[in-house]
Design a protein around this motif. Structure first.
Motif, PDB file in Angstrom:
ATOM      1  N   PRO A 105      -9.725   5.839   1.603  1.00  0.00           N
ATOM      2  CA  PRO A 105      -8.496   5.269   2.171  1.00  0.00           C
ATOM      3  C   PRO A 105      -8.693   3.844   2.696  1.00  0.00           C
ATOM      4  CG  PRO A 105      -8.904   7.479   3.051  1.00  0.00           C
ATOM      5  CD  PRO A 105     -10.141   7.061   2.305  1.00  0.00           C
ATOM      6  N   ALA A 106      -7.608   3.094   2.690  1.00  0.00           N
ATOM      7  CA  ALA A 106      -7.618   1.704   3.158  1.00  0.00           C
ATOM      8  C   ALA A 106      -8.139   1.593   4.596  1.00  0.00           C
ATOM      9  CB  ALA A 106      -6.217   1.107   3.058  1.00  0.00           C
ATOM     10  N   LYS A 107      -7.801   2.564   5.451  1.00  0.00           N
ATOM     11  CA  LYS A 107      -8.247   2.496   6.858  1.00  0.00           C
ATOM     12  C   LYS A 107      -9.772   2.541   6.957  1.00  0.00           C
ATOM     13  CE  LYS A 107      -4.113   4.202   9.079  1.00  0.00           C
ATOM     14  NZ  LYS A 107      -3.272   5.382   9.178  1.00  0.00           N
ATOM     15  N   PHE A 110      -1.158   7.948  -0.692  1.00  0.00           N
ATOM     16  CA  PHE A 110      -0.572   8.348  -1.978  1.00  0.00           C
ATOM     17  C   PHE A 110       0.950   8.172  -1.940  1.00  0.00           C
ATOM     18  CE2 PHE A 110      -4.097  11.654  -3.202  1.00  0.00           C
ATOM     19  CZ  PHE A 110      -5.000  10.618  -3.410  1.00  0.00           C
ATOM     20  N   LEU A 111       1.578   8.617  -0.837  1.00  0.00           N
ATOM     21  CA  LEU A 111       3.037   8.512  -0.712  1.00  0.00           C
ATOM     22  C   LEU A 111       3.499   7.060  -0.687  1.00  0.00           C
ATOM     23  CD1 LEU A 111       3.663  11.416   1.770  1.00  0.00           C
ATOM     24  CD2 LEU A 111       4.740  11.181  -0.471  1.00  0.00           C
ATOM     25  N   ASN A 112       2.750   6.191  -0.020  1.00  0.00           N
ATOM     26  CA  ASN A 112       3.110   4.774   0.016  1.00  0.00           C
ATOM     27  C   ASN A 112       3.115   4.193  -1.396  1.00  0.00           C
ATOM     28  OD1 ASN A 112       3.439   4.848   2.776  1.00  0.00           O
ATOM     29  ND2 ASN A 112       1.431   3.972   3.224  1.00  0.00           N
ATOM     30  N   GLU A 140       2.139   1.990 -14.821  1.00  0.00           N
ATOM     31  CA  GLU A 140       1.444   2.035 -13.536  1.00  0.00           C
ATOM     32  C   GLU A 140       2.319   1.527 -12.397  1.00  0.00           C
ATOM     33  OE1 GLU A 140      -2.619   0.460 -11.329  1.00  0.00           O
ATOM     34  OE2 GLU A 140      -2.411   0.166 -13.485  1.00  0.00           O
ATOM     35  N   ILE A 141       2.326   2.311 -11.298  1.00  0.00           N
ATOM     36  CA  ILE A 141       3.038   1.866 -10.094  1.00  0.00           C
ATOM     37  C   ILE A 141       2.070   1.579  -8.948  1.00  0.00           C
ATOM     38  CG2 ILE A 141       5.285   2.883 -10.632  1.00  0.00           C
ATOM     39  CD1 ILE A 141       4.545   5.270  -8.857  1.00  0.00           C
ATOM     40  N   GLY A 142       0.813   1.992  -9.113  1.00  0.00           N
ATOM     41  CA  GLY A 142      -0.177   1.706  -8.076  1.00  0.00           C
ATOM     42  C   GLY A 142      -1.430   2.525  -8.288  1.00  0.00           C
ATOM     43  N   ASN A 143      -2.434   2.264  -7.438  1.00  0.00           N
ATOM     44  CA  ASN A 143      -3.684   3.012  -7.566  1.00  0.00           C
ATOM     45  C   ASN A 143      -4.373   3.167  -6.215  1.00  0.00           C
ATOM     46  OD1 ASN A 143      -5.827   0.772  -7.252  1.00  0.00           O
ATOM     47  ND2 ASN A 143      -4.436  -0.061  -8.798  1.00  0.00           N
ATOM     48  N   PRO A 166      -6.836  14.600   5.398  1.00  0.00           N
ATOM     49  CA  PRO A 166      -5.864  14.814   4.317  1.00  0.00           C
ATOM     50  C   PRO A 166      -4.548  14.069   4.546  1.00  0.00           C
ATOM     51  CG  PRO A 166      -6.059  16.798   5.646  1.00  0.00           C
ATOM     52  CD  PRO A 166      -7.151  15.854   6.084  1.00  0.00           C
ATOM     53  N   ASP A 167      -4.096  13.955   5.799  1.00  0.00           N
ATOM     54  CA  ASP A 167      -2.841  13.242   6.058  1.00  0.00           C
ATOM     55  C   ASP A 167      -2.976  11.753   5.739  1.00  0.00           C
ATOM     56  OD1 ASP A 167      -1.746  15.651   6.845  1.00  0.00           O
ATOM     57  OD2 ASP A 167      -1.100  14.962   8.817  1.00  0.00           O
ATOM     58  N   MET A 168      -4.142  11.174   6.064  1.00  0.00           N
ATOM     59  CA  MET A 168      -4.375   9.756   5.781  1.00  0.00           C
ATOM     60  C   MET A 168      -4.318   9.504   4.268  1.00  0.00           C
ATOM     61  SD  MET A 168      -7.803   7.437   6.558  1.00  0.00           S
ATOM     62  CE  MET A 168      -7.926   7.884   8.286  1.00  0.00           C
ATOM     63  N   ILE A 169      -4.949  10.386   3.509  1.00  0.00           N
ATOM     64  CA  ILE A 169      -4.970  10.256   2.047  1.00  0.00           C
ATOM     65  C   ILE A 169      -3.554  10.452   1.497  1.00  0.00           C
ATOM     66  CG2 ILE A 169      -5.907  11.184  -0.110  1.00  0.00           C
ATOM     67  CD1 ILE A 169      -8.284  12.289   1.685  1.00  0.00           C
TER      68      ILE A 169
END
Length: 170
Positions: free
Chosen positions: A128-130, A163-165, A120-123, A156-159
Motif C-alpha cells: 500500500p501507498a501508506k 483498490f476502491l480508490n 487499464e484504469i489503474g494499478n 485488509p482495510d488499507m488494501i
C-alpha cells in the motif's frame, strides 16, 4: 498495445492459486482470507461499485506480499459480484511487469485494474501507498514493523481502500 483480454483469459482463479501453494502457505492464505472483516464504510463502497471491473493479478503463492493482498481482492470480488479477476504467475510475464515497477524493480503482487473493455484504469504494486510513504521517509524501524504487519494480514482495510480508490478512479 498490451492485450489485457488475452492475458486475462489465461489466468486462474483463487482456488487454483491455493492449489499451487504448499500446505503451510495455503493455511496462511486461508487464515488471512477468513479474518478479513471490512469496516461498514468499506462494505458500503464495495457494494456501491456499479460497473464491471476486471483485475489482472500477477502473484505467486510463495510471496509474502501476495499472501497478504490477494485474499483482500478475492473477498472484495465475492462481496461485490461485479469484480472479476484472473491470477497469472510472475514467471513468463516479466516483460509486462517491467511497466509496473516499485523502487526500480518489477514487483509482485501487481494488480492491474481494467474496465469491462479491458482498458487499464489503474494499478497497485506490491504494498500500500501508506507503507511506501514510510519507506520513502527513511523511517526504517517503522517500515519494518508496517511491512511485518502487512504481511501478517493486519491491513485488509488499507488494501481494500486503495483498490476502491482505483476502481472509483479517485
Amino acid at each position: 498495445m498490451m492485450d489485457f483480454k488475452k492475458l486475462f483469459l489465461k489466468g486462474i482463479d483463487f482456488e487454483d492459486f491455493l492449489e499451487q501453494a504448499d500446505e503451510k502457505t495455503r493455511k496462511k492464505i486461508e487464515d488471512i482470507y477468513g479474518k478479513i472483516n471490512f469496516s461498514d464504510k468499506l462494505l458500503e463502497r464495495i457494494n456501491e461499485i456499479n460497473k464491471k471491473i476486471k483485475v489482472l493479478v500477477f502473484a505467486e503463492s510463495w510471496c509474502p506480499d501476495c499472501i497478504a493482498a490477494v485474499p483482500v481482492l478475492i473477498k472484495m470480488a465475492k462481496t461485490s459480484g461485479v469484480i472479476d479477476y484472473a491470477i497469472l504467475p510472475k514467471e513468463g510475464h516479466e516483460e509486462i511487469l517491467e511497466n509496473y515497477k516499485y523502487d526500480g524493480k518489477p514487483r509482485i503482487p501487481t494488480f492491474i485494474f481494467l474496465d469491462e473493455n479491458y482498458r487499464e484504469i489503474g494499478n497497485y504494486v506490491e504494498i500500500p501507498a501508506k507503507i511506501k510513504e514510510i519507506y520513502e521517509k527513511g523511517m526504517q524501524a517503522d517500515y519494518i514493523v508496517a511491512r511485518r504487519n502487512y504481511r501478517n494480514g493486519l491491513y485488509p482495510d488499507m488494501i481494500a481502500e486503495e483498490f476502491l480508490n482505483i476502481i472509483e478512479e479517485r
